[in-house]
Structure formats: C-alpha cells, structure tokens
Design a protein around this motif. Structure first.
Motif, mmCIF file in Angstrom:
data_model
loop_
_atom_site.group_PDB
_atom_site.id
_atom_site.type_symbol
_atom_site.label_atom_id
_atom_site.label_comp_id
_atom_site.label_asym_id
_atom_site.label_seq_id
_atom_site.Cartn_x
_atom_site.Cartn_y
_atom_site.Cartn_z
ATOM 1 N N TYR A 150 -1.456 42.821 -27.048
ATOM 2 C CA TYR A 150 -2.529 43.700 -26.601
ATOM 3 C C TYR A 150 -3.131 43.204 -25.282
ATOM 4 O O TYR A 150 -3.331 43.965 -24.342
ATOM 5 C CB TYR A 150 -3.615 43.808 -27.665
ATOM 6 N N ASN A 151 -3.412 41.899 -25.216
ATOM 7 C CA ASN A 151 -3.982 41.343 -23.996
ATOM 8 C C ASN A 151 -3.017 41.445 -22.824
ATOM 9 O O ASN A 151 -3.428 41.695 -21.685
ATOM 10 C CB ASN A 151 -4.375 39.884 -24.224
ATOM 11 N N ASN A 152 -1.738 41.251 -23.090
ATOM 12 C CA ASN A 152 -0.743 41.411 -22.026
ATOM 13 C C ASN A 152 -0.748 42.842 -21.489
ATOM 14 O O ASN A 152 -0.613 43.074 -20.283
ATOM 15 C CB ASN A 152 0.649 41.051 -22.536
ATOM 16 N N GLY A 153 -0.873 43.801 -22.404
ATOM 17 C CA GLY A 153 -0.938 45.195 -21.977
ATOM 18 C C GLY A 153 -2.175 45.484 -21.147
ATOM 19 O O GLY A 153 -2.109 46.188 -20.132
ATOM 20 N N ILE A 154 -3.315 44.947 -21.568
ATOM 21 C CA ILE A 154 -4.555 45.145 -20.813
ATOM 22 C C ILE A 154 -4.439 44.522 -19.426
ATOM 23 O O ILE A 154 -4.822 45.126 -18.416
ATOM 24 C CB ILE A 154 -5.743 44.534 -21.579
ATOM 25 N N ASP A 155 -3.914 43.309 -19.362
ATOM 26 C CA ASP A 155 -3.733 42.655 -18.061
ATOM 27 C C ASP A 155 -2.808 43.465 -17.164
ATOM 28 O O ASP A 155 -3.039 43.592 -15.949
ATOM 29 C CB ASP A 155 -3.165 41.249 -18.256
ATOM 30 N N ALA A 156 -1.748 44.021 -17.741
ATOM 31 C CA ALA A 156 -0.809 44.829 -16.959
ATOM 32 C C ALA A 156 -1.482 46.095 -16.433
ATOM 33 O O ALA A 156 -1.247 46.517 -15.296
ATOM 34 C CB ALA A 156 0.413 45.181 -17.805
ATOM 35 N N LEU A 157 -2.330 46.704 -17.254
ATOM 36 C CA LEU A 157 -3.054 47.890 -16.798
ATOM 37 C C LEU A 157 -3.964 47.553 -15.624
ATOM 38 O O LEU A 157 -4.021 48.271 -14.632
ATOM 39 C CB LEU A 157 -3.881 48.476 -17.942
ATOM 40 N N ARG A 158 -4.689 46.464 -15.741
ATOM 41 C CA ARG A 158 -5.640 46.099 -14.698
ATOM 42 C C ARG A 158 -4.942 45.726 -13.389
ATOM 43 O O ARG A 158 -5.522 45.869 -12.321
ATOM 44 C CB ARG A 158 -6.506 44.942 -15.187
ATOM 45 N N SER A 159 -3.709 45.275 -13.493
ATOM 46 C CA SER A 159 -2.945 44.940 -12.288
ATOM 47 C C SER A 159 -2.010 46.081 -11.880
ATOM 48 O O SER A 159 -1.120 45.899 -11.061
ATOM 49 C CB SER A 159 -2.138 43.657 -12.505
ATOM 50 N N ARG A 160 -2.203 47.261 -12.505
ATOM 51 C CA ARG A 160 -1.476 48.490 -12.167
ATOM 52 C C ARG A 160 0.022 48.399 -12.443
ATOM 53 O O ARG A 160 0.814 49.098 -11.816
ATOM 54 C CB ARG A 160 -1.720 48.882 -10.706
ATOM 55 N N ARG A 161 0.400 47.584 -13.384
ATOM 56 C CA ARG A 161 1.802 47.535 -13.823
ATOM 57 C C ARG A 161 1.909 48.403 -15.077
ATOM 58 O O ARG A 161 2.020 47.921 -16.196
ATOM 59 C CB ARG A 161 2.210 46.089 -14.102
ATOM 60 N N TYR A 162 1.875 49.698 -14.873
ATOM 61 C CA TYR A 162 1.705 50.637 -15.971
ATOM 62 C C TYR A 162 2.921 50.706 -16.889
ATOM 63 O O TYR A 162 2.774 50.886 -18.097
ATOM 64 C CB TYR A 162 1.378 52.025 -15.410
ATOM 65 N N THR A 163 4.108 50.580 -16.334
ATOM 66 C CA THR A 163 5.311 50.606 -17.169
ATOM 67 C C THR A 163 5.317 49.416 -18.120
ATOM 68 O O THR A 163 5.626 49.563 -19.316
ATOM 69 C CB THR A 163 6.568 50.588 -16.295
ATOM 70 N N LEU A 164 4.989 48.233 -17.610
ATOM 71 C CA LEU A 164 4.918 47.047 -18.454
ATOM 72 C C LEU A 164 3.826 47.195 -19.508
ATOM 73 O O LEU A 164 4.024 46.816 -20.666
ATOM 74 C CB LEU A 164 4.656 45.807 -17.593
ATOM 75 N N ALA A 165 2.695 47.758 -19.130
ATOM 76 C CA ALA A 165 1.595 47.937 -20.081
ATOM 77 C C ALA A 165 2.034 48.825 -21.246
ATOM 78 O O ALA A 165 1.795 48.503 -22.411
ATOM 79 C CB ALA A 165 0.395 48.551 -19.364
ATOM 80 N N ALA A 166 2.678 49.950 -20.930
ATOM 81 C CA ALA A 166 3.137 50.845 -21.992
ATOM 82 C C ALA A 166 4.129 50.135 -22.912
ATOM 83 O O ALA A 166 4.093 50.312 -24.136
ATOM 84 C CB ALA A 166 3.775 52.090 -21.381
ATOM 85 N N ALA A 167 5.005 49.310 -22.329
ATOM 86 C CA ALA A 167 5.990 48.588 -23.138
ATOM 87 C C ALA A 167 5.315 47.582 -24.063
ATOM 88 O O ALA A 167 5.708 47.429 -25.231
ATOM 89 C CB ALA A 167 6.994 47.883 -22.223
ATOM 90 N N GLU A 168 4.299 46.899 -23.578
ATOM 91 C CA GLU A 168 3.585 45.920 -24.413
ATOM 92 C C GLU A 168 2.886 46.610 -25.583
ATOM 93 O O GLU A 168 2.949 46.152 -26.733
ATOM 94 C CB GLU A 168 2.567 45.154 -23.562
ATOM 95 N N PHE A 169 2.227 47.719 -25.313
ATOM 96 C CA PHE A 169 1.525 48.445 -26.373
ATOM 97 C C PHE A 169 2.511 49.030 -27.391
ATOM 98 O O PHE A 169 2.228 49.047 -28.594
ATOM 99 C CB PHE A 169 0.657 49.547 -25.770
ATOM 100 N N GLU A 170 3.648 49.502 -26.914
ATOM 101 C CA GLU A 170 4.649 50.057 -27.819
ATOM 102 C C GLU A 170 5.244 48.964 -28.700
ATOM 103 O O GLU A 170 5.449 49.165 -29.910
ATOM 104 C CB GLU A 170 5.751 50.744 -27.008
ATOM 105 N N THR A 171 5.514 47.794 -28.130
ATOM 106 C CA THR A 171 6.061 46.680 -28.907
ATOM 107 C C THR A 171 5.076 46.238 -29.978
ATOM 108 O O THR A 171 5.477 45.911 -31.108
ATOM 109 C CB THR A 171 6.402 45.500 -27.981
ATOM 110 N N LEU A 172 3.817 46.232 -29.638
ATOM 111 C CA LEU A 172 2.795 45.868 -30.623
ATOM 112 C C LEU A 172 2.831 46.815 -31.814
ATOM 113 O O LEU A 172 2.803 46.391 -32.976
ATOM 114 C CB LEU A 172 1.419 45.895 -29.964
ATOM 115 N N GLN A 173 2.914 48.101 -31.538
ATOM 116 C CA GLN A 173 2.922 49.087 -32.626
ATOM 117 C C GLN A 173 4.156 48.959 -33.502
ATOM 118 O O GLN A 173 4.087 49.146 -34.721
ATOM 119 C CB GLN A 173 2.839 50.491 -32.032
#
Length: 338
Positions: A41-64
């Motif tokens: 979750y934190n990795n996804g949030i960090d990716a969002l804040r740094s505008r790495r949106y593809t990585l953020a979506a992947a982190e959130f999907e892996t968590l689920q």
C-alpha cells in the motif's frame, strides 16, 4: 558370475546412499518472502505521489490479489481506480470504482468514489459533432452524486459540470438544427431549436435558437410566429447580437410593431441574468469565471512507516491527498456568419 553381480549391486547401492547423503547436506533454495500488505500500500502511495501511475496501479492490484481480507484492501481498490483515472484510462478506472462501490457502499470514501466515477464519463465527452451518449451518461452520473450526497463537498462541482453537460447537449441540438435549416428541412430545424428553448433554458444557446426560429418562420411565411418569437428574444436578450440579427430581419420584412425596442436600448426583466452571467460553463472556464477549482483534497493517506495495528477500521486515511482531477472542457458552437 552371480558373486560378481552381487558385488556390483552392493557397490552401486553404497554409491547411491553416499550420493543421497552428499546432496542432503546441501541447503534448500530459499523462497522469496512476499511483502506485507502495508508495504504494498505504501509503495503504491509513494508511486502516486511521484506520478508513477502504472507502478501505483500494479502495487494496489498485487495487494488485492495476495491480501483480499486485509484492512488495506478497500483503500487499494479505490486508489487503483484513482491511478487509472490519472492515466486517462477511464474504462479501467470506472470498472475498479464500480467494484469498490459494490463492495463498500457505506464507506466514508463512497461520495468520492461516486464523484470520481462520474468524472470518468465526464472526461470522455466528445466534440458536439460526435455522438453525445457519453455526455448523457456523465450528466446522469453527476446527478447521482448530488442526489446521494447533496451536502458533500463534491455536490457543487458536480452541479457545475452538469451545467456544462447541458450546454454541450444544447450545442449538439443547435448543430443539427442549423444543418436542417441549410437543407431547407424546416420542420426538423424548428423541432431542434424549440427543444433548446424549452429543455435547455439555462444554457447560452437559447438566444441563438430564438433568432434561428425567427429566420425559419420568415422563410416559411409565418410572420406572426416570427414576430412573437422576436418579442421573446427582445425581452430576454435585448443586448445580444442575436436580437440585433432578428431585429434587422423583422425590419426588412416590415414586421416591427410600435414600441419594439431597438437592440441594446432596453434591459431585460427584473432578475434576468446579465450577459456575463449567461456565459456557458465552457466559456466561463476559458475566462476563469464561475468554475470550481480541482476537486477538494481527499483525506490524508498514511505515510511510511505504517503497520497493520495503526490502520483505522473505517478506511479513514485511505486516500491520497492532492487530488488533481482534470478540468474537462467542451466547446459548443455559437455564432453565425454575417
């Protein structure tokens, strides 16, 4: 011969046992340990804040996928939809948000989920020359936000965007009406113009629709209807260029009545909006007038380090700050060559 075979078998057995012992002494390969839910979750949030949106979506999907019953799962569903939205992947975002709403209809983040879902359709509104099904869908979704959460911070912006949708639909009606008029299909043109006057009274296209009706009625020889429509135009939009056009047409055909106001010399009825106040939402957005800012910031997302024990129970703190939803604009057509 039998003794030799027995001796050979014994040696083979001894070598096999020695080999097993030798291999058994080696260390077994280590299986990589899966990261924790809060780490994803934190990795996804960090990716969002740094505008790495593809990585953020992947982190959130892996968590689920790996922690379907974690306290972070609901937040990850919402934030994955937000990550897709920021990539302009609106169908994927809408699908994820629909899933969140279905599973968590009473969540504290539900108002934002409904609002962001509406924006996914709103951002896909096309030019007035194209089919306006997406505009109608966006308006329906925005109305749903207001109906469900009238006191929420998203309701006002939803209403402004509904106004723009209505202006866009009126622009489409005007486009088709002008086409019918050019083709001398006057009945079709009248129907389109009348719909703008009756169904889209708050848009900036009404004055033109009234003036176009005057033109069509004059072409059909319906002088009384032309005069009456011109009077309505004079009363509501005396300072507009469209009344000036209609006034000149009626004057040319000697249809002006005594007391007909000269364009720009009279004011409309009490409480009537001024020219500036009747700008369409698209025009207002272009001038920076009367438009809402970007949607309000979401509740603060957790920042590292966090752990499962510190996670709130009701998704508070599940969403990202600094929501920068797009300010979509849609340009209608207005103005005729003279």
């Amino acid at each position: 011969m039998s003794s030799r075979l027995a001796s050979t078998a014994a040696c083979a057995t001894l070598m096999f046992l020695s080999g097993c012992s030798l291999f058994g002494d080696k260390e077994k390969p280590q299986v990589p340990q899966l990261a924790s839910a809060d780490a994803f979750y934190n990795n996804g949030i960090d990716a969002l804040r740094s505008r790495r949106y593809t990585l953020a979506a992947a982190e959130f999907e892996t968590l689920q996928q790996n922690y379907p019953y974690s306290g972070y799962t609901a937040s990850a569903q919402l934030m994955e939809g937000y990550a897709y939205y920021l990539q302009s992947k609106y169908p994927e975002s809408a699908q994820q948000l629909e899933r969140f709403i279905e599973l968590h209809p009473t969540s504290g983040d539900a108002p934002y989920a409904f609002y962001l879902l509406a924006l996914c359709y709103y951002e896909q509104i096309g030019d007035v020359r194209r089919d306006q099904q997406m505009t109608s869908e966006a308006m329906s979704r925005l109305q749903d936000v207001i109906a469900r959460f009238p006191q929420s911070k998203y309701a006002r912006d939803a209403q402004l965007k509904i106004d723009l949708c209505r202006d866009h639909l009126a622009g489409k009606e005007m486009l088709v009406g002008r086409y019918y008029q050019q083709q001398r299909s006057y009945q079709g043109a009248i129907g389109r113009y009348q719909r703008v006057v009756q169904d889209f009274q708050t848009t900036n296209h009404v004055a033109e629709a009234l003036e176009r009706l005057v033109e069509v009625y004059l072409d059909l020889g319906l002088t009384e209807e032309a005069r009456r429509t011109g009077t309505v135009l004079a009363y509501n939009y005396p300072g507009s260029k469209w009344y000036r056009y209609a006034y000149n047409d009626l004057k040319y055909y000697h249809l002006l009545q005594a007391g007909t106001p000269v364009p720009g010399t009279t004011k409309g009825p009490a409480g009537a909006p001024s020219q500036e106040e009747t700008l369409s939402p698209a025009q207002s957005a272009a001038r920076g007038v009367g438009r809402a800012d970007a949607p309000p910031s979401l509740s603060a997302a957790p920042v590292q380090p966090v752990n499962a024990q510190s996670l709130p129970q009701q998704n508070d703190g599940s969403t990202l700050t600094s929501n920068v939803a797009h300010q979509g604009t849609a340009q209608g057509t207005n103005g005729r060559p003279r």
